[in-house]
Design a protein around this motif. Structure first.
Motif, PDB file in Angstrom:
ATOM      1  N   ILE A   7       0.980  -1.472   0.390  1.00 51.65           N
ATOM      2  CA  ILE A   7      -0.096   0.666  -0.292  1.00 51.65           C
ATOM      3  C   ILE A   7       0.505   1.157   0.025  1.00 51.65           C
ATOM      4  O   ILE A   7       1.509   1.264   0.473  1.00 51.65           O
ATOM      5  N   GLU A   8       0.140   2.252  -0.276  1.00 56.65           N
ATOM      6  CA  GLU A   8       0.904   3.608  -0.083  1.00 56.65           C
ATOM      7  C   GLU A   8       0.121   4.102   0.401  1.00 56.65           C
ATOM      8  O   GLU A   8      -0.769   4.224   0.563  1.00 56.65           O
ATOM      9  N   VAL A   9       1.602   4.930   1.212  1.00 57.21           N
ATOM     10  CA  VAL A   9       1.092   5.555   2.778  1.00 57.21           C
ATOM     11  C   VAL A   9       1.498   7.357   2.264  1.00 57.21           C
ATOM     12  O   VAL A   9       2.880   7.851   2.260  1.00 57.21           O
ATOM     13  N   LEU A  10       1.329   8.077   2.450  1.00 54.24           N
ATOM     14  CA  LEU A  10       1.799   9.823   2.828  1.00 54.24           C
ATOM     15  C   LEU A  10       1.683  10.307   4.137  1.00 54.24           C
ATOM     16  O   LEU A  10       0.608   9.656   4.549  1.00 54.24           O
ATOM     17  N   ALA A  11       2.351  10.526   4.696  1.00 58.20           N
ATOM     18  CA  ALA A  11       2.575  11.359   6.146  1.00 58.20           C
ATOM     19  C   ALA A  11       3.319  12.188   5.873  1.00 58.20           C
ATOM     20  O   ALA A  11       4.745  12.797   5.358  1.00 58.20           O
ATOM     21  N   ASN A  12       3.845  13.254   7.675  1.00 57.90           N
ATOM     22  CA  ASN A  12       4.489  14.680   7.045  1.00 57.90           C
ATOM     23  C   ASN A  12       4.808  14.424   8.602  1.00 57.90           C
ATOM     24  O   ASN A  12       4.129  14.130   9.921  1.00 57.90           O
ATOM     25  N   SER A  13       5.472  15.769   8.630  1.00 61.52           N
ATOM     26  CA  SER A  13       6.262  15.552  10.267  1.00 61.52           C
ATOM     27  C   SER A  13       7.352  16.835  10.243  1.00 61.52           C
ATOM     28  O   SER A  13       7.517  17.654   8.827  1.00 61.52           O
ATOM     29  N   ASP A  14       7.285  17.489  11.342  1.00 61.31           N
ATOM     30  CA  ASP A  14       7.863  19.353  11.308  1.00 61.31           C
ATOM     31  C   ASP A  14       9.358  19.115  12.085  1.00 61.31           C
ATOM     32  O   ASP A  14       9.931  20.043  11.573  1.00 61.31           O
ATOM     33  N   SER A  15       9.795  17.871  11.777  1.00 62.17           N
ATOM     34  CA  SER A  15      10.737  17.084  12.512  1.00 62.17           C
ATOM     35  C   SER A  15      12.443  16.875  11.165  1.00 62.17           C
ATOM     36  O   SER A  15      13.087  17.175  11.560  1.00 62.17           O
ATOM     37  N   SER A  16      11.746  16.154  10.805  1.00 63.00           N
ATOM     38  CA  SER A  16      12.291  14.906  10.349  1.00 63.00           C
ATOM     39  C   SER A  16      12.198  14.017   8.565  1.00 63.00           C
ATOM     40  O   SER A  16      10.365  13.501   9.224  1.00 63.00           O
ATOM     41  N   TRP A  17      12.547  13.467   8.209  1.00 60.59           N
ATOM     42  CA  TRP A  17      11.469  12.862   7.067  1.00 60.59           C
ATOM     43  C   TRP A  17      11.198  10.996   8.321  1.00 60.59           C
ATOM     44  O   TRP A  17      11.257  10.933   7.599  1.00 60.59           O
ATOM     45  N   GLU A  18      12.504  10.754   8.896  1.00 59.38           N
ATOM     46  CA  GLU A  18      12.926   9.813   9.401  1.00 59.38           C
ATOM     47  C   GLU A  18      11.351   9.701  10.784  1.00 59.38           C
ATOM     48  O   GLU A  18      10.722   8.254   9.580  1.00 59.38           O
ATOM     49  N   ASP A  19      11.044  11.421  10.951  1.00 59.22           N
ATOM     50  CA  ASP A  19       9.577  10.932  11.750  1.00 59.22           C
ATOM     51  C   ASP A  19       8.617  11.266  11.009  1.00 59.22           C
ATOM     52  O   ASP A  19       7.465   9.852  11.208  1.00 59.22           O
ATOM     53  N   ALA A  20       8.218  11.779   9.452  1.00 63.62           N
ATOM     54  CA  ALA A  20       7.810  11.076   9.005  1.00 63.62           C
ATOM     55  C   ALA A  20       7.020   9.995   8.612  1.00 63.62           C
ATOM     56  O   ALA A  20       5.786   9.635   8.405  1.00 63.62           O
ATOM     57  N   VAL A  52      13.104  25.004   5.723  1.00 66.22           N
ATOM     58  CA  VAL A  52      11.876  23.882   5.948  1.00 66.22           C
ATOM     59  C   VAL A  52      11.047  23.698   7.202  1.00 66.22           C
ATOM     60  O   VAL A  52      11.508  24.181   8.151  1.00 66.22           O
ATOM     61  N   SER A  53       9.308  23.551   6.909  1.00 64.30           N
ATOM     62  CA  SER A  53       8.714  24.240   7.624  1.00 64.30           C
ATOM     63  C   SER A  53       7.598  22.738   7.997  1.00 64.30           C
ATOM     64  O   SER A  53       7.305  21.785   9.404  1.00 64.30           O
ATOM     65  N   GLU A  54       8.054  21.639   6.666  1.00 65.70           N
ATOM     66  CA  GLU A  54       7.014  19.909   6.783  1.00 65.70           C
ATOM     67  C   GLU A  54       8.116  19.500   6.318  1.00 65.70           C
ATOM     68  O   GLU A  54       8.027  19.702   5.118  1.00 65.70           O
ATOM     69  N   TYR A  55       8.377  18.252   6.248  1.00 65.01           N
ATOM     70  CA  TYR A  55       8.971  16.900   5.810  1.00 65.01           C
ATOM     71  C   TYR A  55       7.533  16.269   5.481  1.00 65.01           C
ATOM     72  O   TYR A  55       6.611  15.982   5.835  1.00 65.01           O
ATOM     73  N   ARG A  56       8.055  15.864   4.302  1.00 63.50           N
ATOM     74  CA  ARG A  56       6.664  14.732   3.705  1.00 63.50           C
ATOM     75  C   ARG A  56       7.118  13.649   2.956  1.00 63.50           C
ATOM     76  O   ARG A  56       8.299  13.372   2.335  1.00 63.50           O
ATOM     77  N   VAL A  57       6.725  12.574   3.258  1.00 65.71           N
ATOM     78  CA  VAL A  57       7.183  11.290   2.478  1.00 65.71           C
ATOM     79  C   VAL A  57       6.605  10.916   2.368  1.00 65.71           C
ATOM     80  O   VAL A  57       4.961  11.019   2.329  1.00 65.71           O
ATOM     81  N   ASN A  58       6.158   9.925   1.003  1.00 67.09           N
ATOM     82  CA  ASN A  58       5.093   8.942  -0.020  1.00 67.09           C
ATOM     83  C   ASN A  58       5.950   6.841   0.236  1.00 67.09           C
ATOM     84  O   ASN A  58       7.146   7.372  -0.635  1.00 67.09           O
ATOM     85  N   VAL A  59       5.507   6.956   1.181  1.00 67.80           N
ATOM     86  CA  VAL A  59       6.446   5.325   1.271  1.00 67.80           C
ATOM     87  C   VAL A  59       5.277   4.196   0.743  1.00 67.80           C
ATOM     88  O   VAL A  59       4.407   4.143   1.154  1.00 67.80           O
ATOM     89  N   LYS A  60       5.798   3.288   0.522  1.00 71.21           N
ATOM     90  CA  LYS A  60       4.784   1.756   0.685  1.00 71.21           C
ATOM     91  C   LYS A  60       5.447   0.910   1.095  1.00 71.21           C
ATOM     92  O   LYS A  60       6.594   0.472   1.838  1.00 71.21           O
ATOM     93  N   ILE A  61       4.145   0.701   1.976  1.00 64.48           N
ATOM     94  CA  ILE A  61       3.927  -0.279   2.993  1.00 64.48           C
ATOM     95  C   ILE A  61       4.482  -1.826   2.183  1.00 64.48           C
ATOM     96  O   ILE A  61       2.987  -2.254   1.380  1.00 64.48           O
ATOM     97  N   THR A  62       5.087  -2.829   2.658  1.00 63.51           N
ATOM     98  CA  THR A  62       4.336  -4.129   2.374  1.00 63.51           C
ATOM     99  C   THR A  62       4.101  -4.722   3.697  1.00 63.51           C
ATOM    100  O   THR A  62       4.782  -4.922   5.148  1.00 63.51           O
ATOM    101  N   PHE A  63       2.605  -5.644   3.200  1.00 65.21           N
ATOM    102  CA  PHE A  63       2.743  -6.736   4.923  1.00 65.21           C
ATOM    103  C   PHE A  63       2.012  -7.511   3.752  1.00 65.21           C
ATOM    104  O   PHE A  63       2.002  -8.131   3.326  1.00 65.21           O
TER     105      PHE A  63
END
Length: 66
Positions: A7-20, A52-63
């Protein structure tokens, strides 16, 4: 043989891409079980006032599907 789904998931964080990325996995794990891996497909950031005010990632999660 295991059946895996992605599945593809979008997430964001104020601190880092790792946190997102961590937030994406944590949120997905609330409804998806047997998560095996996460692949960071895309990274981006929002800039405000020259910083930079917000870090964003688009990830693919495998389950695994049972």
């Amino acid at each position: 043989m295991a059946i895996l789904k992605v599945i593809e998931v979008l997430a964001n964080s104020d601190s880092s891409w790792e946190d997102a990325t961590n937030k994406a996995v944590e949120q997905a794990s609330k409804s998806v079980k047997n998560i095996r891996s996460v692949y960071v497909n895309e990274q981006s950031a929002q800039v405000k006032d020259g910083k930079v005010s917000e870090y964003r990632v688009n990830v693919k999660i495998t389950f695994e599907v049972k």
